[in-house]
Enzyme design. Structure first.
Site, PDB file in Angstrom:
ATOM      1  N   ASP A   1       3.831  -5.563  -2.515  1.00  0.00           N
ATOM      2  CA  ASP A   1       2.808  -6.001  -1.570  1.00  0.00           C
ATOM      3  C   ASP A   1       3.040  -5.277  -0.247  1.00  0.00           C
ATOM      4  O   ASP A   1       4.039  -5.520   0.434  1.00  0.00           O
ATOM      5  CB  ASP A   1       2.907  -7.528  -1.387  1.00  0.00           C
ATOM      6  CG  ASP A   1       1.783  -8.094  -0.535  1.00  0.00           C
ATOM      7  OD1 ASP A   1       1.151  -7.329   0.229  1.00  0.00           O
ATOM      8  OD2 ASP A   1       1.544  -9.315  -0.607  1.00  0.00           O
ATOM      9  N   HIS A   2       2.105  -4.400   0.121  1.00  0.00           N
ATOM     10  CA  HIS A   2       2.308  -3.566   1.308  1.00  0.00           C
ATOM     11  C   HIS A   2       2.217  -4.347   2.616  1.00  0.00           C
ATOM     12  O   HIS A   2       2.529  -3.815   3.684  1.00  0.00           O
ATOM     13  CB  HIS A   2       1.301  -2.414   1.318  1.00  0.00           C
ATOM     14  CG  HIS A   2       1.863  -1.131   1.847  1.00  0.00           C
ATOM     15  ND1 HIS A   2       3.083  -1.049   2.481  1.00  0.00           N
ATOM     16  CD2 HIS A   2       1.368   0.131   1.849  1.00  0.00           C
ATOM     17  CE1 HIS A   2       3.320   0.190   2.846  1.00  0.00           C
ATOM     18  NE2 HIS A   2       2.296   0.933   2.472  1.00  0.00           N
TER      19      HIS A   2
END
Length: 480
Positions: free
Chosen positions: A450-451
């Site tokens: 998850d950036h």
């Protein structure tokens, strides 16, 4: 909280419990008892499937089964009575066969529904098992549509065409349709009473609902002014070919239970968490040799020892070295929640769909303990006995697509987690080793993260650490 009520005749109603967290319904997969069978406290009476897992339900008292309220295959709301048991030892009027009742409309004894909540809680009852209670408010039934006609006041000719509903009153016979079809009709605004059934035994199908919904717009305004058939009448049959299908060439499978939940979770994750996936191809020859050595280790005798065990351990070490990757995103509070524990999820393909049970506090386990936990997790998943609790609270997941001969993939993050590691097939390939091309055991790893939580540097460090350990497994000792 309770899942049972008792009436004056000694019948106790066992209600569908909430076997997960906030689940609203479950499908009855199999009954293990029949009317007339004797049951004892703690005996499993049926197996149900929720949106998370298949669960066996024990009954919390002794008695004789009076009636099964729903047949197998029925989807039942939480808080609805599913079985009546005679616990008083007296004579109770025989129950109607459950097969005669449509799946979504099993009858319920009137005294049970009419009794006030204070009077339905028997004194000194056996405590309900933890996790099988439902909120009092969730046991209330929604009022049924249509005016109720007392049986004694209805003319004989009318009574012959009426069925008992769940409140002991008689209402017009409901069209036969499965719960998903009823929901479809509700969403499309179609009255099932006006639909022509084409299914076996007069059951309304999804195609029947679509056929009835398609001409709804042109028919509605024409009905009041046109006393005789006009162009709107033939239009009813016109859309049928568009939605009809050949049963010999197609099979339609209702999306429900685990598969439905998985689909919703994956769509939510894919379009909520900004995914980034990185790849690395590595030489795991030394890891494969270590696996063979560990199989001979006395401390691991009888345990599941395979490459996944060392990959899981390598990921746990990488998380220890890069703890910020073990986090979750709190959208409501706009916070990043750093986890000081690792509940390691293992994606498992089962006949009911993909599930992701997790090993609680995996970071604290030794290699033998981790091997035992992995073995139990896989065995339970294959048997379809994974509990909802085992699939909650995961932080990071591993999915092993290599068992299907696949090199790698771009895995979707399990909702509520920060990263997922995909392991590809381990194959013998030409590889440059010590300056010479040799056949080596090679695999490809893919890490999706998850950036919002994990930037490129952190994600790369985690993946590089896992790769370094699997190339040189002695680092498990020095880095752990």
């Amino acid at each position: 909280m309770t899942t049972m009520t008792e009436n004056a005749s000694g019948l106790r109603e066992f209600k569908m419990p909430d076997v997960g967290e906030g689940l609203t319904e479950a499908e009855i997969l199999k009954w293990y008892v029949q009317p007339g069978d004797t049951v004892t406290d703690g005996q499993v009476v049926c197996e149900v499937e929720t949106a998370k897992a298949a669960v066996e339900l024990p009954i919390p008292y002794n008695g004789v089964v009076h009636e099964l309220r729903f047949p197998e295959g029925s989807t039942v709301d939480v808080g609805t009575s599913i079985i009546a048991v005679n616990v008083g030892g007296g004579t109770v009027a025989p129950a109607a066969p459950v097969a005669e009742t449509p799946a979504a409309e099993a009858p319920v004894q009137a005294p049970v529904q009419e009794a006030p909540a204070e009077e339905t809680k028997p004194q000194g009852r056996t405590p309900v098992l933890v996790g099988y209670g439902v909120a009092e408010s969730s046991t209330k039934r929604r009022p049924r549509k249509g005016a109720e006609i007392p049986a004694q006041e209805a003319p004989a000719a009318i009574q012959g065409e009426l069925n008992l509903n769940g409140h002991g009153a008689r209402t017009a016979e409901r069209p036969l349709a499965k719960p998903p079809v009823r929901k479809l009709a509700k969403d499309l605004g179609v009255d099932l009473a006006s639909v022509v059934a084409s299914g076996p035994d007069g059951i309304i199908t999804r195609e029947d609902v679509h056929a009835a919904a398609a001409p709804a717009a042109p028919v509605a305004p024409a009905a009041p002014s046109a006393p005789e058939p006009v162009a709107a009448q033939p239009a009813v049959a016109a859309p049928a070919p568009a939605v009809a299908y050949d049963a010999a060439r197609e099979t339609r499978v209702p999306v429900k239970g685990v598969r439905k939940m998985t689909a919703q979770a994956m769509v939510g994750s894919a379009f909520t968490a900004p995914h980034v996936t990185e790849f690395v191809t590595i030489d795991v020859t030394r890891t494969m040799k270590l696996v063979e050595e560990l199989k001979q280790d006395k401390e691991l005798q009888g345990l599941r020892v395979n490459p996944l065990l060392l990959i899981a351990k390598a990921l746990l070490v990488a998380i220890k070295r890069n703890p910020d990757v073990n986090a979750s995103w709190d959208e409501a509070n706009q916070e990043i929640v750093l986890k000081h524990y690792v509940n390691l999820g293992i994606a498992a393909a089962t006949p009911r769909g993909l599930i992701v049970p997790n090993i609680k506090d995996a970071h604290e386990k030794t290699l033998p303990q981790l091997a035992q936990a992995l073995g139990e997790l896989v065995s339970t998943a294959r048997e379809g006995k994974t509990s909802p609790a085992a699939m909650q609270g995961g932080t990071v997941t591993i999915t092993n697509v290599g068992v299907f001969g696949v090199d790698t993939g771009t895995p979707i993050i399990n909702p509520g987690e920060s990263a997922i590691l995909a392991v590809g097939a381990i194959k013998l390939q030409p590889w440059v080793h010590k300056g010479k091309v040799k056949p080596r055991q090679v695999t490809t790893l893919a890490l999706s993260f998850d950036h919002r939580l994990v930037d490129g540097e952190l994600g790369s460090k985690v993946l590089a650490d896992v790769a370094a350990i699997l190339e040189q497994p002695k680092r498990l000792i020095t880095w752990a």
